[in-house]
Motif scaffolding. Structure first.
Motif, mmCIF file in Angstrom:
data_model
loop_
_atom_site.group_PDB
_atom_site.id
_atom_site.type_symbol
_atom_site.label_atom_id
_atom_site.label_comp_id
_atom_site.label_asym_id
_atom_site.label_seq_id
_atom_site.Cartn_x
_atom_site.Cartn_y
_atom_site.Cartn_z
ATOM 1 N N TRP A 32 8.663 -5.669 4.875
ATOM 2 C CA TRP A 32 7.583 -4.676 4.909
ATOM 3 C C TRP A 32 6.892 -4.610 3.556
ATOM 4 O O TRP A 32 5.667 -4.560 3.466
ATOM 5 C CB TRP A 32 8.154 -3.310 5.297
ATOM 6 C CG TRP A 32 7.089 -2.264 5.421
ATOM 7 C CD1 TRP A 32 6.346 -1.998 6.523
ATOM 8 C CD2 TRP A 32 6.646 -1.380 4.396
ATOM 9 N NE1 TRP A 32 5.459 -0.984 6.240
ATOM 10 C CE2 TRP A 32 5.616 -0.589 4.941
ATOM 11 C CE3 TRP A 32 6.998 -1.168 3.064
ATOM 12 C CZ2 TRP A 32 4.954 0.388 4.204
ATOM 13 C CZ3 TRP A 32 6.343 -0.198 2.334
ATOM 14 C CH2 TRP A 32 5.330 0.567 2.911
ATOM 15 N N VAL A 33 7.666 -4.631 2.478
ATOM 16 C CA VAL A 33 7.103 -4.584 1.122
ATOM 17 C C VAL A 33 6.318 -5.863 0.838
ATOM 18 O O VAL A 33 5.208 -5.820 0.298
ATOM 19 C CB VAL A 33 8.218 -4.383 0.066
ATOM 20 C CG1 VAL A 33 7.656 -4.469 -1.347
ATOM 21 C CG2 VAL A 33 8.927 -3.061 0.297
ATOM 22 N N PHE A 34 6.890 -7.010 1.224
ATOM 23 C CA PHE A 34 6.210 -8.279 0.974
ATOM 24 C C PHE A 34 4.864 -8.318 1.701
ATOM 25 O O PHE A 34 3.857 -8.745 1.132
ATOM 26 C CB PHE A 34 7.086 -9.452 1.404
ATOM 27 C CG PHE A 34 8.423 -9.508 0.709
ATOM 28 C CD1 PHE A 34 8.608 -9.002 -0.572
ATOM 29 C CD2 PHE A 34 9.516 -10.070 1.346
ATOM 30 C CE1 PHE A 34 9.840 -9.049 -1.208
ATOM 31 C CE2 PHE A 34 10.755 -10.134 0.722
ATOM 32 C CZ PHE A 34 10.922 -9.616 -0.562
ATOM 33 N N GLU A 35 4.837 -7.841 2.945
ATOM 34 C CA GLU A 35 3.586 -7.800 3.700
ATOM 35 C C GLU A 35 2.608 -6.802 3.077
ATOM 36 O O GLU A 35 1.416 -7.084 2.945
ATOM 37 C CB GLU A 35 3.851 -7.433 5.171
ATOM 38 C CG GLU A 35 4.546 -8.514 5.957
ATOM 39 C CD GLU A 35 3.694 -9.752 6.171
ATOM 40 O OE1 GLU A 35 2.451 -9.642 6.259
ATOM 41 O OE2 GLU A 35 4.286 -10.849 6.246
ATOM 42 N N ARG A 36 3.097 -5.625 2.715
ATOM 43 C CA ARG A 36 2.247 -4.602 2.092
ATOM 44 C C ARG A 36 1.550 -5.151 0.864
ATOM 45 O O ARG A 36 0.368 -4.905 0.627
ATOM 46 C CB ARG A 36 3.100 -3.387 1.703
ATOM 47 C CG ARG A 36 2.326 -2.294 0.975
ATOM 48 C CD ARG A 36 3.234 -1.317 0.256
ATOM 49 N NE ARG A 36 3.848 -1.958 -0.909
ATOM 50 C CZ ARG A 36 4.827 -1.419 -1.630
ATOM 51 N NH1 ARG A 36 5.320 -0.241 -1.294
ATOM 52 N NH2 ARG A 36 5.330 -2.057 -2.663
ATOM 53 N N ASP A 37 2.296 -5.929 0.074
ATOM 54 C CA ASP A 37 1.769 -6.457 -1.179
ATOM 55 C C ASP A 37 1.042 -7.788 -1.003
ATOM 56 O O ASP A 37 0.616 -8.399 -1.992
ATOM 57 C CB ASP A 37 2.902 -6.607 -2.197
ATOM 58 C CG ASP A 37 3.498 -5.255 -2.593
ATOM 59 O OD1 ASP A 37 2.917 -4.206 -2.268
ATOM 60 O OD2 ASP A 37 4.568 -5.251 -3.247
ATOM 61 N N GLY A 38 0.908 -8.235 0.241
ATOM 62 C CA GLY A 38 0.175 -9.456 0.516
ATOM 63 C C GLY A 38 0.833 -10.718 -0.014
ATOM 64 O O GLY A 38 0.153 -11.708 -0.264
#
Length: 105
Positions: A32-38
């Motif tokens: 989720w964090v990796f996706e949020r941060d692109g």
């Protein structure tokens, strides 16, 4: 992959470390964090290859903007996507370059 696990819990040992340092712990998926941060490293601003896995130096890693050992919490607002090598290099320091993206802005 189990051989590389070295007994760490599924959450990467963050819950145990949060308890050790007396800081808040919130469970959330790393992805989720990796996706949020692109999939952009918050420390060097370069892309993180989502297909690389630990222990590849350029694999994705969760960086605590304010490290747990410095009173930072394990919560989405205090973590950012980083390359493993960038995160290891930063260590337990607070990076003055931390971007607004890293603190949930």
């Amino acid at each position: 992959m189990a051989a590389l696990d070295r007994g760490r819990t599924r959450d990467g040992g963050y819950k145990k470390r949060a308890e050790k340092f007396g800081v808040r712990y919130t469970a959330f998926p790393r992805e989720w964090v990796f996706e949020r941060d692109g999939w952009i490293c918050g420390l060097c601003d370069k892309p993180v290859d989502r297909h690389l896995a630990y222990p590849a130096p350029m694999s994705a890693s969760l960086d605590h903007v304010i490290p747990l050992s410095r009173g930072g919490h394990h919560e989405p607002e205090n973590v950012q996507c980083s390359h493993l090598t960038c995160n290891v290099r930063k260590g337990a320091r607070v990076d003055a370059r931390s971007t607004p993206q890293a603190v949930g802005a």
